[in-house]
Design a protein around this motif. Sequence first.
Motif, PDB file in Angstrom:
ATOM      1  N   ARG A  50       0.831  -1.213   0.000  1.00  0.00           N
ATOM      2  CA  ARG A  50       0.000   0.000   0.000  1.00  0.00           C
ATOM      3  C   ARG A  50       0.863   1.259   0.000  1.00  0.00           C
ATOM      4  NH1 ARG A  50      -4.857  -1.686   4.173  1.00  0.00           N
ATOM      5  NH2 ARG A  50      -6.091  -2.838   2.650  1.00  0.00           N
ATOM      6  N   ASN A  51       1.899   1.271   0.802  1.00  0.00           N
ATOM      7  CA  ASN A  51       2.804   2.426   0.802  1.00  0.00           C
ATOM      8  C   ASN A  51       3.471   2.584  -0.564  1.00  0.00           C
ATOM      9  OD1 ASN A  51       2.235   3.101   3.471  1.00  0.00           O
ATOM     10  ND2 ASN A  51       3.972   1.951   4.281  1.00  0.00           N
ATOM     11  N   SER A  93       2.316   1.533  -3.509  1.00  0.00           N
ATOM     12  CA  SER A  93       1.355   1.973  -4.518  1.00  0.00           C
ATOM     13  C   SER A  93       1.064   3.460  -4.365  1.00  0.00           C
ATOM     14  CB  SER A  93       0.064   1.149  -4.466  1.00  0.00           C
ATOM     15  OG  SER A  93      -0.639   1.352  -3.261  1.00  0.00           O
ATOM     16  N   ASP A  94       1.041   3.945  -3.143  1.00  0.00           N
ATOM     17  CA  ASP A  94       0.837   5.376  -2.918  1.00  0.00           C
ATOM     18  C   ASP A  94       2.003   6.185  -3.486  1.00  0.00           C
ATOM     19  OD1 ASP A  94      -0.818   7.505  -1.730  1.00  0.00           O
ATOM     20  OD2 ASP A  94       0.891   7.769  -0.383  1.00  0.00           O
ATOM     21  N   GLU A  95       3.211   5.710  -3.280  1.00  0.00           N
ATOM     22  CA  GLU A  95       4.389   6.407  -3.821  1.00  0.00           C
ATOM     23  C   GLU A  95       4.373   6.419  -5.350  1.00  0.00           C
ATOM     24  OE1 GLU A  95       6.891   8.088  -2.269  1.00  0.00           O
ATOM     25  OE2 GLU A  95       5.841   7.815  -0.372  1.00  0.00           O
ATOM     26  N   ALA A 113       1.693   6.152  -7.307  1.00  0.00           N
ATOM     27  CA  ALA A 113       0.607   7.036  -7.744  1.00  0.00           C
ATOM     28  C   ALA A 113       1.014   8.503  -7.618  1.00  0.00           C
ATOM     29  CB  ALA A 113      -0.656   6.762  -6.927  1.00  0.00           C
ATOM     30  N   GLU A 114       1.653   8.837  -6.522  1.00  0.00           N
ATOM     31  CA  GLU A 114       2.075  10.225  -6.329  1.00  0.00           C
ATOM     32  C   GLU A 114       3.167  10.629  -7.314  1.00  0.00           C
ATOM     33  OE1 GLU A 114       2.812  10.726  -2.132  1.00  0.00           O
ATOM     34  OE2 GLU A 114       0.665  10.689  -1.694  1.00  0.00           O
TER      35      GLU A 114
END
Length: 162
Positions: A67-68, A70-72, A74-75
């Motif tokens: 999750r971390n 995928s957030d990175e 996406a950002e």
Amino acid sequence: MSTATSTRFKRDILQDDTTAEVTAILQDNLTNLIDLALLMKQAHWNVVGPNFRSVHLQLDEIIETVRNGSDEVAERIVTLGVTADGRVSTVAADSKLDDYPAGFVKTSETITRVADSLKHVIESLRSAIERLGELDAISEDLLIALSGDLEKHLWMVQAQEA
């Protein structure tokens, strides 16, 4: 793959054609990462059998990393001026991961399925790393770090198959 929507920032980081290629590579991996997190949660909830607790807790550790990551990713896509697409419909249509079975899954099968899914995502990340090498070192570095974390999880998961 979904169609990316871009914005025009006053200060572009990459050339337009490079931005399009980099964000397409990142989006492919974002889709797989989101699906991997969902797959891991499904496994976490429904694992049964010997060593249930340790596998259940280990899956939460993997989920946090994914999750971390995928957030990175996406950002990073958004930083480059393109919308990241993590919608369920996009993930369902574009993910390259095998479906996870419904119902309870024994720990031994869970371990195998999780290891196979991790391996698939790692292979995708490594392919993207090679392609990003000439395009964008920052995106390449992001995926290198994430791949290293997932490779460590893969080692710890598949060590249980021995």
